[in-house]
Design an enzyme around this catalytic site. Structure first.
Site, short mmCIF file in Angstrom:
data_model
loop_
_atom_site.label_atom_id
_atom_site.label_comp_id
_atom_site.label_asym_id
_atom_site.label_seq_id
_atom_site.Cartn_x
_atom_site.Cartn_y
_atom_site.Cartn_z
N ASP A 109 0.85 -1.19 0.00
CA ASP A 109 0.00 0.00 0.00
C ASP A 109 0.88 1.24 0.00
OD1 ASP A 109 -2.51 1.49 0.41
OD2 ASP A 109 -1.72 1.82 2.43
N ASP B 157 -0.34 5.20 0.89
CA ASP B 157 -0.64 6.17 1.94
C ASP B 157 -0.71 5.50 3.31
OD1 ASP B 157 -1.16 8.59 0.25
OD2 ASP B 157 -2.74 7.31 -0.54
N ASP C 168 -1.74 -0.70 5.96
CA ASP C 168 -1.84 0.02 7.23
C ASP C 168 -3.25 0.09 7.77
OD1 ASP C 168 -2.63 1.91 5.11
OD2 ASP C 168 -2.66 3.39 6.72
#
Length: 234
Positions: free
Chosen positions: A17, A19, A179
Site C-alpha cells: 500500500d 498512503d 496500514d
C-alpha cells in the site's frame, strides 16, 4: 515486534500500500481538501478529522468531508468538488508528505530477496505515480495500480487479485503489506497473507482489530522475517 508469519521462504511477490504505509501523506490530504472546501465556501477541517476520513478513495474523502460539515446533498456537489480537488492535489502532491522511517529498508529487504513488488493504493493513479517518483520509490515497483485502475477499490479483493494476475503469482504466496482494515479485509478475501503496520491510517480504529497475520512497527522489521533470504520463487 517481528513478523509472526511462520516463514517467508514460500513467497512469490509482495503488494504494498502507499498512503500510511510507505509515505505519510496526511499533510497533502489536509492541504488539498481544505483548499477545495474553501472553494465550496465550507470551513476547513483539522488533521485529526481528515485522518479518520482517508483510506477509501478521494471521492469518499470529499463526500465524508462535505457530509461532516453539514452539506445537505454531498453527492450533488461531488463533480465540482472533485474537479477542484484534483487541481489542488496535483499542485500539492508530495509537498506536505514524507517517507516513513524504515520504508526504504523494508522495500530493499523484499527486493533483495528477489520478490517482485507492486504498489496498490486507493489513491488515483495520476496522484500515486508522481508521488512515488518524487519520493524515490518508483524504481522498486514493477506495477503500480491506483483506486481508478480497476472497477472496485480495496477493501474489495479485486485489486489484489488483478495484481496477482499481473505479477503471475498465486494469492496465497503474495504478501499484502498495508496500514488499515481496507488492506486486511482485501487480503483476507483475496487469500493473501497480510502484514499491517501500526503507525498508519485506520479511520481512528485500533489496527490490531483489523484482519492481519502480523503487525510491525516499521517496514524495516521485514528484513528480520525468517526465511526471507531463502525465498523460493518456483
Amino acid at each position: 515486534m517481528k513478523p509472526t508469519l511462520r516463514n517467508a521462504s514460500q513467497l512469490q511477490a509482495a503488494i504494498i500500500d502507499l498512503d500510511g504505509t510507505l509515505v505519510d501523506t496526511l499533510g497533502d490530504f489536509v492541504e488539498a481538501l481544505n483548499r477545495t472546501l474553501a472553494e465550496l465556501h465550507l470551513p476547513a477541517l483539522g488533521r485529526a478529522q481528515v485522518e479518520r476520513m482517508i483510506g477509501k478513495g478521494s471521492e469518499n474523502l470529499l463526500l465524508s468531508a462535505m457530509a461532516h460539515l453539514g452539506e445537505p446533498d454531498p453527492a450533488a456537489r461531488l463533480p465540482v468538488a472533485w474537479a477542484a480537488y484534483q487541481r489542488h492535489y496535483l499542485h500539492v502532491n508530495g509537498r506536505f508528505s514524507q517517507v516513513f522511517d524504515g520504508a526504504l529498508a523494508g522495500l530493499q529487504a523484499l527486493r533483495d530477496a528477489g520478490l517482485p513488488l507492486a504498489c496498490v493504493t486507493n489513491k488515483p493513479l495520476a496522484f500515486a505515480q508522481p508521488l512515488l517518483h518524487d519520493k524515490g520509490l518508483a524504481g522498486f515497483f514493477s506495477h503500480v495500480f491506483g483506486g481508478d485502475s480497476f472497477e472496485r477499490k480495496k477493501p474489495d479483493p479485486l485489486p489484489l487479485l488483478k495484481t496477482c494476475e499481473a505479477l503471475g503469482t498465486a494469492p496465497a504466496r503474495t504478501l499484502m503489506v498495508g496500514d488499515s482494515q481496507n488492506d486486511g479485509l482485501a487480503a483476507r478475501a483475496a487469500g493473501c497473507p497480510v502484514v499491517l503496520v501500526t503507525y498508519g491510517y485506520n479511520h481512528g480504529e485500533p489496527i490490531a482489530e483489523a484482519p492481519h497475520d502480523a503487525l510491525v512497527d516499521s517496514l524495516a522489521q521485514l528484513s528480520e522475517w525468517p526465511g526471507l533470504a531463502n525465498v523460493q520463487r518456483a
